[in-house]
Write a protein that holds these residues in place. Structure first.
Motif, PDB file in Angstrom:
ATOM      1  N   SER A 123       0.964  -1.121   0.110  1.00 39.58           N
ATOM      2  CA  SER A 123       0.161   0.067   0.274  1.00 39.58           C
ATOM      3  C   SER A 123       0.933   1.184  -0.060  1.00 39.58           C
ATOM      4  O   SER A 123       2.069   1.010  -0.139  1.00 39.58           O
ATOM      5  CB  SER A 123      -0.838  -0.204   1.171  1.00 39.58           C
ATOM      6  N   GLY A 124       0.316   2.329   0.170  1.00 48.20           N
ATOM      7  CA  GLY A 124       1.124   3.784   0.215  1.00 48.20           C
ATOM      8  C   GLY A 124       1.351   4.351  -0.818  1.00 48.20           C
ATOM      9  O   GLY A 124       1.226   4.226  -2.071  1.00 48.20           O
ATOM     10  N   GLY A 156       5.048   3.915  -8.116  1.00 44.67           N
ATOM     11  CA  GLY A 156       3.884   3.870  -8.751  1.00 44.67           C
ATOM     12  C   GLY A 156       4.108   3.205 -10.235  1.00 44.67           C
ATOM     13  O   GLY A 156       4.819   3.506 -10.745  1.00 44.67           O
ATOM     14  N   VAL A 157       3.101   2.610 -10.461  1.00 41.47           N
ATOM     15  CA  VAL A 157       2.930   1.776 -12.035  1.00 41.47           C
ATOM     16  C   VAL A 157       1.901   2.484 -12.900  1.00 41.47           C
ATOM     17  O   VAL A 157       1.900   2.129 -13.979  1.00 41.47           O
ATOM     18  CB  VAL A 157       2.719   0.177 -11.672  1.00 41.47           C
ATOM     19  N   ILE A 187       3.812   0.801  -2.933  1.00 35.27           N
ATOM     20  CA  ILE A 187       3.317   0.561  -4.243  1.00 35.27           C
ATOM     21  C   ILE A 187       2.899   1.687  -5.130  1.00 35.27           C
ATOM     22  O   ILE A 187       2.955   1.693  -6.379  1.00 35.27           O
ATOM     23  CB  ILE A 187       2.342  -0.729  -4.366  1.00 35.27           C
ATOM     24  N   GLY A 188       2.383   2.603  -4.604  1.00 31.17           N
ATOM     25  CA  GLY A 188       2.177   3.880  -5.087  1.00 31.17           C
ATOM     26  C   GLY A 188       0.788   3.739  -6.161  1.00 31.17           C
ATOM     27  O   GLY A 188       0.054   2.597  -6.003  1.00 31.17           O
ATOM     28  N   PHE A 197       7.918  -6.522  -6.617  1.00 28.44           N
ATOM     29  CA  PHE A 197       8.367  -7.684  -5.770  1.00 28.44           C
ATOM     30  C   PHE A 197       9.211  -8.464  -6.493  1.00 28.44           C
ATOM     31  O   PHE A 197      10.161  -9.217  -5.851  1.00 28.44           O
ATOM     32  CB  PHE A 197       7.201  -8.322  -5.376  1.00 28.44           C
ATOM     33  N   LYS A 198       9.100  -8.735  -7.864  1.00 25.59           N
ATOM     34  CA  LYS A 198      10.104  -9.385  -8.525  1.00 25.59           C
ATOM     35  C   LYS A 198      11.342  -9.024  -8.498  1.00 25.59           C
ATOM     36  O   LYS A 198      12.177  -9.579  -8.325  1.00 25.59           O
ATOM     37  CB  LYS A 198       9.450  -9.575  -9.922  1.00 25.59           C
ATOM     38  N   ALA A 199      11.419  -7.623  -8.635  1.00 31.27           N
ATOM     39  CA  ALA A 199      12.806  -6.860  -8.525  1.00 31.27           C
ATOM     40  C   ALA A 199      13.251  -7.281  -7.057  1.00 31.27           C
ATOM     41  O   ALA A 199      14.666  -7.383  -7.066  1.00 31.27           O
ATOM     42  CB  ALA A 199      12.727  -5.483  -8.519  1.00 31.27           C
TER      43      ALA A 199
END
Ligand SMILES: [Zn+2]
Length: 310
Positions: free
Chosen positions: A117-118, A233-234, A274-275, A293-295
């Motif tokens: 979150s966040g 953020g994505v 995660i933005g 998370f993969k990174a």
């Protein structure tokens, strides 16, 4: 190396919103579920407690905090935030603030921690905006400073400028803000971060990665922070409904790997949130947030990383 610490609370997705509301509130639960499905070990998950509103006094106006928590803000102020008021809304906001704080504390202890979150970077001193009630990034930074951390970088790669963050710490030389965002996007009235990279919507993947890398390395080498708070953020992805960039999924992964590995190599603790990310297709959106998370797993647990597609 062990897996990074992950922070999550089930209340993040517990918010009743009007039908067709554009906020993808279910994405937190989806992300948590996907991480469980790929076999993220239960012991790396940490559950935060909600903070007490008085803990926000070093970041927000006491009157604003009280009015918002009691549901006494006027309709115009609530429209600017973009959510209808409810007790659930306040509970999840206070819990998410606790989550970003816990993520920063775990990063200080373990080197790396990720919050599911966040990134509520549009919240100002006495005003919320753009789905942001309280600014968790500044709140966590100030709280960590009270615990002795001196120099902090807030590195914000959400497609929207971190305007609330910029203004909240504008006069604070111990917290450096850097925002890499799309020049023609919300917020239309930009604030001044310590370093703004305002990029055109037509930016290409390679150019974007290069600019992020230059800014990051320059900041880490020059300022030598004791903690980096990273907003991953994505909404800069090509399929985002509110972003205007055309970045690929692989570019998001490369970007997150760059930020996390640059911090890890320098032994600078990094706390990521995660933005933003806006798609009605929650499966597709979750896949983008999973890149962070993969990174992180790529640096610590390759077997786990290989279970997340790019
Ligand atoms: Zn955004």
């Amino acid at each position: 190396m062990h897996s990074p610490a992950l922070v999550y609370h089930p209340c993040y997705s517990l918010l009743e919103l009007p039908e067709r509301h554009r906020y993808p509130i279910g994405k937190y639960q989806w992300l948590y579920q996907r991480l469980q499905d790929i076999g993220a070990p239960p012991e790396i998950f940490h559950q935060p407690d909600p903070i007490h509103p008085s803990q926000l006094h070093h970041t927000h106006c006491p009157e604003y905090i009280t009015q918002l928590c009691r549901g006494q803000l006027d309709a115009k102020a609530m429209r600017r935030i973009g959510f209808p008021w409810s007790a659930q809304l306040i509970e999840r906001s206070l819990t998410s603030l606790g989550g970003t704080l816990l993520t920063a504390q775990l990063a200080m202890q373990q080197g790396m921690a990720l919050h599911l979150s966040g990134g509520y970077h549009h919240a100002f001193y006495a005003e919320g905006s753009g789905f942001c009630l309280f600014n968790d990034l500044v709140f966590a930074a100030r709280s960590l400073q009270q615990q002795g951390v001196k120099r902090i970088v807030i590195f914000d790669l959400d497609v929207h400028q971190g305007d609330g963050t910029a203004l909240l710490v504008a006069d604070d030389p111990s917290i450096i803000t850097c925002s890499v965002h799309c020049e023609k996007n919300f917020p239309y009235r930009k604030q001044q971060s310590d370093w703004d990279l305002s990029l055109p919507a037509t930016i290409q993947d390679d150019d974007y990665l290069q600019q992020v890398e230059q800014a990051l390395h320059c900041l880490l080498n020059w300022f030598q922070p004791e903690l980096v708070i990273y907003d991953a953020g994505v909404d800069c992805h090509q399929q985002d409904e509110l972003g205007h960039f055309q970045l690929s999924t692989n570019t998001l992964f490369q970007r997150d790997l760059l930020v996390l590995s640059s911090c890890q190599q320098r032994q600078i603790p990094v706390a990521a949130v995660i933005g933003g990310g806006y798609q009605r297709d929650l499966a597709a959106l979750t896949q983008l947030h999973l890149q962070l998370f993969k990174a992180a797993f790529t640096l610590n647990d390759l077997a786990l990383a290989s279970k997340i597609k790019t």
